[in-house]
Design an enzyme around this catalytic site. Structure first.
Site, mmCIF file in Angstrom:
data_model
loop_
_atom_site.group_PDB
_atom_site.id
_atom_site.type_symbol
_atom_site.label_atom_id
_atom_site.label_comp_id
_atom_site.label_asym_id
_atom_site.label_seq_id
_atom_site.Cartn_x
_atom_site.Cartn_y
_atom_site.Cartn_z
ATOM 1 N N GLU A 76 54.495 46.838 19.500
ATOM 2 C CA GLU A 76 53.817 46.669 18.220
ATOM 3 C C GLU A 76 54.629 47.455 17.196
ATOM 4 O O GLU A 76 54.504 48.674 17.110
ATOM 5 C CB GLU A 76 52.382 47.201 18.327
ATOM 6 C CG GLU A 76 51.540 46.474 19.371
ATOM 7 C CD GLU A 76 50.878 45.225 18.808
ATOM 8 O OE1 GLU A 76 50.553 45.210 17.613
ATOM 9 O OE2 GLU A 76 50.697 44.248 19.574
ATOM 10 N N CYS B 237 50.619 49.888 9.474
ATOM 11 C CA CYS B 237 51.672 48.943 9.832
ATOM 12 C C CYS B 237 51.483 47.566 9.205
ATOM 13 O O CYS B 237 52.448 46.844 8.981
ATOM 14 C CB CYS B 237 51.783 48.810 11.351
ATOM 15 S SG CYS B 237 50.221 48.429 12.144
#
EC number: 1.2.1.3
Lengths: 451, 468
Positions: A210, A244
């Site tokens: 990720e 993010c």
């Protein structure tokens, strides 16, 4: 080195004992995690405040709520997720049993990140436990209070051998990565993602990475600008831009640029008041290194709003940059800070081209009243995930896979997707030992007749 | 970088978007079907030259199974391509939440020599169906098939989007320096590691279809004749050069004694008294492989077969009895027509034996007692499992085909191939109105807002789990 080997060895032995496999055991462990979150809420919120200056309701809403939701979902759905899945059979297998069996992988490594230090360790952990694995958790050392708390709490609530916490920085992580795991889930940046995958390759360990990137946000002329800007402001400046999937930069027509700035300014006042620095709801940059990095991105830029900083408290005010050049530093790396560049484009074609010339981002955002335009942006670009007419929200739909593509990552998790990521789907065909006559046509001697 | 030009050409075609419309994908897939139909004879001939592949086997694995995959894909492509809508919570009832299947871009398919058409074509079907461009790298070891693919595939597929690259290790190494958006590799674990390491430099996701030693447990309660036939068929198909072949047998000494005559009979039934003369028994693909397999014969004792002819690269269907775990045949994947039998005392010992070794691609268990079959299934780990037969689980396209641990990562066949070559993108299309519903999430944060947020977002447990 020995310590790592021992920890992983213990987890593997515990996994091999088979005790993490019965569903009752897994649910019991998940229930214990739920108790932990409920009983230690104060401590968790205190750690998040110490690490990122997150206020109570903020931290609860962004980290604890999500974890409790994921736990409830896993406990409820586990029996159906873990059940063998019968598959469609063909003529030859009509009388056989054919199904997919969901099996644990073994020992899973979860490496967390510092920006949402609790949820980014807990959510993968929940999925890994639900799938029947042993888990080694490595929280980020940058969010040291949460790391310490996780290391203290997990052994108090969970099976100590099956689920272990390893703390430390790059050297400890490097050592940990020399051990063999059956899956590694890493949340962090692209550069380290490559290192993790290369280490995993030595053991042929599957990985879920990720990562990040610059998530673009295209604002069409035809949209409710006030609403769009409010939603964008929320997603951009939450956690001081250290998200993010925050909208990294805006693409819009030059004619609406100043309106966008105005709307964001109004929203910022609504959210944080006149003096942002004294708002309990505005966070800080996690450390001096990142503070200096984000500050450096402001060099030579036209600051339309904000720009105030205070190094002592790692404070950077919500900042908007206008007429940003695509070649500037702020457009090269993921900002991960409360700085919002606006790059002007003359059309949606130009926006799409701009986005496609760059690495595939983790998230992509588009605001428009025009459904066709939205469909077009979606189908002509690629990204981990996306939300139209809002930001962030695709990551809270439990049934949507959450992950990147290209430089923003590989694999996905959340909800059922976590369970599947941490499971091996084993093909099972059980035939009858009798009924040999049906097999005769496949045996030699071969002949045209048989074919 | 000798392949940079080719890769960027394909990438340009990819960026043009031409591989995305369903009609385009269907046209390319249909062209692949024509390739299989029109080049059938050439495929049978090439694979016979490469490894003495019996035409019956070649038709089955290289033509029939491939056509099945093509037809399943063509029949379902429209459905597979559709956005998958997912459940939503309270606040999102007016929104649209769905999973999109996006192509990755330019993918690389590296195929091995043992089923040289099947093992590039089936992945390619999924890659095309998912809307990608592809470079195919067939194995140089099956050189006749390699030449056939290199010379004829371009007559069927769009050369701007699909290319064949030939060569050996040096060429593959250079090819892997380029950035691909997905790499699909079938081959051995050591090379799998090299491929994944190369992929890591570009953060390229991979599927690795590797191998291992597939154990075959035969319990004392079984129909010996049928077991012998099914095991012999799986072992000697393609002269043993099959990643999912039963690699070694585990059984008691009594069962070994019972099995031997049954195996002998099955082999004779299949290949006649002299398998060397049978058109239905293959050859070893290369001198190197022949010598490698020959060295494994010094294990246990040769109970059946053992004859060889180096000139022909012929190794007779061979069964080795009383093989020890320390013997050469038990140190590596055999990939040849040799079946070692390792004697164990009981099922528990067999399971422990299997679990002490790296996870294989397949586990086989034979028993008339379904409890025994289930025990072996539940207490071992492998890519796939087949009870009371060999190989057959991979012919059912609704089952995923792939390894675990050393035997690989990822899976394919049927829809799984399409899914492998697609990025599953989570999408949420929200309503621009109803902004008041969003108020609880905005600062200033208050306990009251939090309570509202909790109510709308919370997943409540419906009731206690009845298992507890």
């Amino acid at each position: 080195m020995e310590r790592m080997q021992q920890i992983v060895g213990r987890a593997r032995a515990a996994f091999n004992s088979g005790r993490s496999r019965p569903l009752e055991f897994r649910i019991q462990q998940l229930k214990a995690l739920e108790r932990m979150v409920q009983e230690k809420e104060k401590e968790i919120l205190a750690a998040l405040k110490a690490d990122l200056n997150k206020s109570g309701p903020n931290a609860y809403g962004h980290e604890i709520l999500g974890v409790l939701g994921e736990l409830a979902l896993a406990m409820e759905k586990l029996p159906s997720w873990a059940a063998p899945q019968p598959v469609k059979k063909n003529l030859l297998t009509m009388r056989d049993e054919a199904y997919i069996s969901y099996e644990p992988l073994g020992v899973v490594l979860v490496i967390g990140a510092w920006n949402y230090p609790f949820v980014l360790v807990m959510q993968p952990l929940i999925g890994a436990i639900a799938a029947g694995n042993a888990v080694v958790v490595k929280p980020s050392e940058v969010s040291e209070n949460t790391a310490r708390l996780v290391a203290e709490l997990l052994p108090q609530y969970l099976d100590k051998d099956l689920y272990a916490v390893v703390t430390g920085g790059a050297p400890e992580t490097t050592e940990l990565l020399t051990q063999r795991f059956d899956h590694i889930l890493y949340t962090g940046n692209t550069a380290v993602g490559k290192i993790v995958m290369a280490a995993a390759a030595k053991h042929l360990t599957p990985v879920t990475l990720e990562l990040g990137g610059k998530s673009p946000c295209y604002i069409d002329k035809d949209c409710d600008l006030a609403v769009a800007c409010r939603r964008i402001t929320w997603g951009k400046y939450m956690n001081c831009g250290q998200t993010c999937i925050a909208p990294d930069y805006i693409l819009c027509d030059p004619s609406i640029q100043s309106k966008v700035v105005e709307n964001i300014k109004v929203t910022l006042k609504e959210f944080y008041g006149e003096d942002v620095k004294s708002s309990p709801d505005y966070e800080r940059i996690v450390n001096k290194r990142h503070f200096k990095r984000v500050l450096g991105l402001l060099e030579g830029q036209k600051i339309a709003h904000g720009g105030e900083t205070d190094e002592a408290s790692c404070f950077i005010a919500p900042t908007i940059l206008t007429d940003v050049s695509p070649e500037s530093k702020v457009m090269e790396e993921e900002i991960f800070g409360p700085v919002l560049p606006i790059v002007t484009v003359k059309s949606v074609e130009e926006a799409i081209e701009f986005i496609n010339r760059r690495e595939k981002p983790l998230a992509l955002y588009v605001f428009s009243n025009n459904k066709q335009l939205i469909r077009r942006v979606i189908s002509e670009t690629s990204s981990g995930g996306m939300t139209a007419n809002d930001v962030i929200m695709h990551s809270v739909v439990p049934d949507l896979p959450f992950g990147g593509v290209g430089h923003s990552g590989m694999g996905a998790y959340h909800g059922r997707c976590s369970f599947e990521t941490f499971s091996h789907r084993r093909a099972c065909l059980i035939k009858d030992l009798r009924m040999e006559s049906t097999n005769k046509m496949r045996y030699p001697p071969g002949s045209q007749k048989k074919i | 970088n000798p392949y940079a030009g080719l890769v960027s050409h394909l990438r340009a075609s990819w960026l043009s978007g031409k591989t995305r419309p369903m009609e385009y994908r269907v046209a390319q897939l249909e062209a692949l079907g024509r390739f299989l139909d029109e080049k059938k004879q050439e495929i049978l001939e090439a694979t016979e030259l490469d490894m003495g592949k019996p035409s019956f086997e070649a038709f089955f694995s290289e033509i029939l199974l491939c056509k099945n995959e093509l037809n399943i894909t063509l029949n379902n492509l429209c459905h597979w391509m559709k956005d998958e809508h997912v459940d939503k919570n309270l606040v999102m009832q007016l929104d649209s939440a769905f999973i999109r299947k996006d192509p990755y871009g330019v993918v690389l398919i590296i195929a091995p020599w043992n089923y040289p058409i099947h093992l590039f074509l089936v992945p390619l079907i999924g890659a095309i169906a998912a809307g990608n461009c592809a470079i195919i790298k067939p194995s140089e070891i099956s050189k006749n098939t390699e030449r056939l693919i290199a010379e004829t595939l371009s007559c069927y597929l769009d050369n701007d989007c699909f290319a064949v690259v030939t060569g050996g290790v040096p060429e593959t190494t250079r090819l892997l320096e380029n950035k691909f958006d997905y790499i699909f590799f079938t081959g051995s674990p050591p090379v799998g590691r090299i491929v994944m390491t190369a992929a890591a430099k570009h953060l390229t996701p991979v599927t690795l279809e590797l191998g291992g030693k597939n154990p075959c447990y035969v319990s004392d309660t079984c129909d010996v004749t049928n077991v012998a036939r099914r095991v012999a068929w799986g072992r000697f198909f393609n002269a043993g050069q099959t990643c999912i072949a039963p690699d070694y047998l585990l059984c008691t000494v009594e069962m070994q004694d019972k099995l031997m005559p049954a195996l002998r009979e099955a082999i004779t039934e299949f290949f006649g008294p002299n398998p060397r003369e049978s058109p239905d028994f293959g050859r070893i693909v290369s001198d190197k492989q022949f010598r490698r397999i020959r060295a494994l014969l010094g294990s246990g004792r040769v109970a059946i077969g053992g004859q060889m002819d180096e000139a022909e690269r012929y190794i007779a269907p061979t069964v080795l009895a009383d093989v020890l775990p320390s013997d050469p045949a038990m140190q590596e994947e055999i990939f040849g027509p040799i079946l070692p039998i390792v004697v164990i005392a009981n099922m528990d010992e067999a399971i422990d034996f299997i679990n002490a070794r790296p996870q294989p691609l397949a586990v086989y268990a034979f028993s008339c007692d379904s409890k025994v079959v289930n025990q072996v299934l539940e207490r071992t780990s492998s890519g796939g499992f087949c009870g009371n037969d060999t190989l057959m689980h991979v012919t059912l396209t609704s089952l995923p085909f792939g390894g675990i641990g050393n035997s690989g990562l990822g899976k394919y066949h049927g829809k799984f191939t399409f899914d492998t070559f697609s990025h599953h993108r989570g999408c949420l299309h929200r309503n621009m109105g109803l902004e008041t519903l969003n108020t609880p999430r905005y600062p200033p944060y208050t306990q009251q807002k939090l309570r509202l947020l909790t109510t709308t977002f919370e997943v409540k447990r419906r009731g206690t789990c009845t298992l507890l």
